[in-house]
Write a protein that holds these residues in place. Structure first.
Motif, PDB file in Angstrom:
ATOM      1  N   PHE A   1      47.542 -32.536   7.623  1.00 26.64           N
ATOM      2  CA  PHE A   1      47.858 -32.540   6.205  1.00 26.64           C
ATOM      3  C   PHE A   1      46.629 -32.747   5.325  1.00 26.64           C
ATOM      4  O   PHE A   1      46.746 -33.108   4.161  1.00 26.64           O
ATOM      5  N   ILE A   2      45.442 -32.518   5.892  1.00 25.85           N
ATOM      6  CA  ILE A   2      44.189 -32.657   5.156  1.00 25.85           C
ATOM      7  C   ILE A   2      43.475 -31.311   5.183  1.00 25.85           C
ATOM      8  O   ILE A   2      43.428 -30.651   6.218  1.00 25.85           O
ATOM      9  N   SER A   3      42.900 -30.924   4.042  1.00 27.73           N
ATOM     10  CA  SER A   3      42.170 -29.658   3.981  1.00 27.73           C
ATOM     11  C   SER A   3      40.815 -29.811   4.670  1.00 27.73           C
ATOM     12  O   SER A   3      40.430 -30.901   5.095  1.00 27.73           O
TER      13      SER A   3
ATOM     14  N   GLY B   1      38.595 -32.360   3.103  1.00 26.46           N
ATOM     15  CA  GLY B   1      39.013 -33.750   3.172  1.00 26.46           C
ATOM     16  C   GLY B   1      40.050 -34.127   2.140  1.00 26.46           C
ATOM     17  O   GLY B   1      40.357 -35.304   1.980  1.00 26.46           O
ATOM     18  N   LYS B   2      40.598 -33.155   1.431  1.00 26.52           N
ATOM     19  CA  LYS B   2      41.602 -33.440   0.404  1.00 26.52           C
ATOM     20  C   LYS B   2      42.998 -33.448   1.023  1.00 26.52           C
ATOM     21  O   LYS B   2      43.270 -32.735   1.990  1.00 26.52           O
ATOM     22  N   ILE B   3      43.875 -34.233   0.426  1.00 24.68           N
ATOM     23  CA  ILE B   3      45.263 -34.273   0.866  1.00 24.68           C
ATOM     24  C   ILE B   3      45.973 -33.042   0.315  1.00 24.68           C
ATOM     25  O   ILE B   3      45.920 -32.776  -0.886  1.00 24.68           O
ATOM     26  N   LEU B   4      46.607 -32.295   1.202  1.00 29.07           N
ATOM     27  CA  LEU B   4      47.312 -31.089   0.772  1.00 29.07           C
ATOM     28  C   LEU B   4      48.587 -31.444   0.028  1.00 29.07           C
ATOM     29  O   LEU B   4      49.189 -32.499   0.255  1.00 29.07           O
ATOM     30  N   SER B   5      49.010 -30.554  -0.859  1.00 24.21           N
ATOM     31  CA  SER B   5      50.180 -30.828  -1.686  1.00 24.21           C
ATOM     32  C   SER B   5      51.464 -30.722  -0.869  1.00 24.21           C
ATOM     33  O   SER B   5      51.501 -30.159   0.222  1.00 24.21           O
ATOM     34  N   ARG B   6      52.518 -31.238  -1.426  1.00 24.81           N
ATOM     35  CA  ARG B   6      53.809 -31.249  -0.769  1.00 24.81           C
ATOM     36  C   ARG B   6      54.355 -29.837  -0.599  1.00 24.81           C
ATOM     37  O   ARG B   6      55.017 -29.510   0.383  1.00 24.81           O
ATOM     38  N   ARG B   7      54.058 -28.985  -1.543  1.00 22.78           N
ATOM     39  CA  ARG B   7      54.518 -27.598  -1.480  1.00 22.78           C
ATOM     40  C   ARG B   7      53.853 -26.852  -0.321  1.00 22.78           C
ATOM     41  O   ARG B   7      54.485 -26.069   0.374  1.00 22.78           O
TER      42      ARG B   7
ATOM     43  N   LEU C   1      38.850 -42.181   9.064  1.00 32.93           N
ATOM     44  CA  LEU C   1      38.913 -40.864   8.442  1.00 32.93           C
ATOM     45  C   LEU C   1      37.914 -40.853   7.296  1.00 32.93           C
ATOM     46  O   LEU C   1      37.854 -41.809   6.519  1.00 32.93           O
ATOM     47  N   PRO C   2      37.103 -39.808   7.148  1.00 36.91           N
ATOM     48  CA  PRO C   2      36.115 -39.803   6.061  1.00 36.91           C
ATOM     49  C   PRO C   2      36.763 -39.537   4.703  1.00 36.91           C
ATOM     50  O   PRO C   2      37.780 -38.856   4.610  1.00 36.91           O
ATOM     51  N   PHE C   3      36.169 -40.087   3.663  1.00 39.86           N
ATOM     52  CA  PHE C   3      36.649 -39.811   2.313  1.00 39.86           C
ATOM     53  C   PHE C   3      36.330 -38.381   1.923  1.00 39.86           C
ATOM     54  O   PHE C   3      37.135 -37.706   1.319  1.00 39.86           O
ATOM     55  N   LEU C   4      35.121 -37.928   2.241  1.00 42.40           N
ATOM     56  CA  LEU C   4      34.690 -36.574   1.911  1.00 42.40           C
ATOM     57  C   LEU C   4      34.255 -35.858   3.174  1.00 42.40           C
ATOM     58  O   LEU C   4      33.757 -36.474   4.110  1.00 42.40           O
ATOM     59  N   ASN C   5      34.430 -34.562   3.161  1.00 42.54           N
ATOM     60  CA  ASN C   5      33.939 -33.750   4.266  1.00 42.54           C
ATOM     61  C   ASN C   5      33.251 -32.529   3.686  1.00 42.54           C
ATOM     62  O   ASN C   5      33.693 -31.409   3.846  1.00 42.54           O
TER      63      ASN C   5
END
Length: 101
Positions: free
Chosen positions: A39-41, A44-50, A75-79
């Protein structure tokens, strides 16, 4: 009735229902990295619910688990390693320009 006069009726196409991404046996926890990483791009961003096709409650639990894993350094904050690499340009490597008076 003619088919041209029925513009708003849907065709009777069958479709395959997608399986939910989280099964009932999966525990949403910050230690379950195989589940969280889905569920992470790439950045490193959280993907949306949609995009994830999760329920509201599942998305909240996933978000909390990801944030806990980030705080505990599992888990890293940024990737974004490519952001810090500078492309070499010819204009900057030529040196200082002298002003003609």
């Amino acid at each position: 009735m003619d088919k041209s006069k029925r513009p708003f009726l849907k065709s009777k196409r069958s479709f395959r229902r997608r399986l939910p991404p989280i099964q009932s046996g999966d525990r949403i926890d910050y230690r379950n990295m195989s589940l969280i990483s889905r569920f992470i791009s790439e950045q490193g961003k959280i993907l949306s619910r949609r995009v994830n096709r999760l329920t509201l409650k599942q998305q909240r639990l996933i978000t909390i688990a990801i944030k806990q894993a980030r705080i505990l350094s599992s888990l890293p904050f940024l990737n974004n390693e490519k952001q810090f690499e500078r492309p070499e340009s010819n204009a900057r490597t030529t040196g200082f320009r002298t002003r003609n008076k």
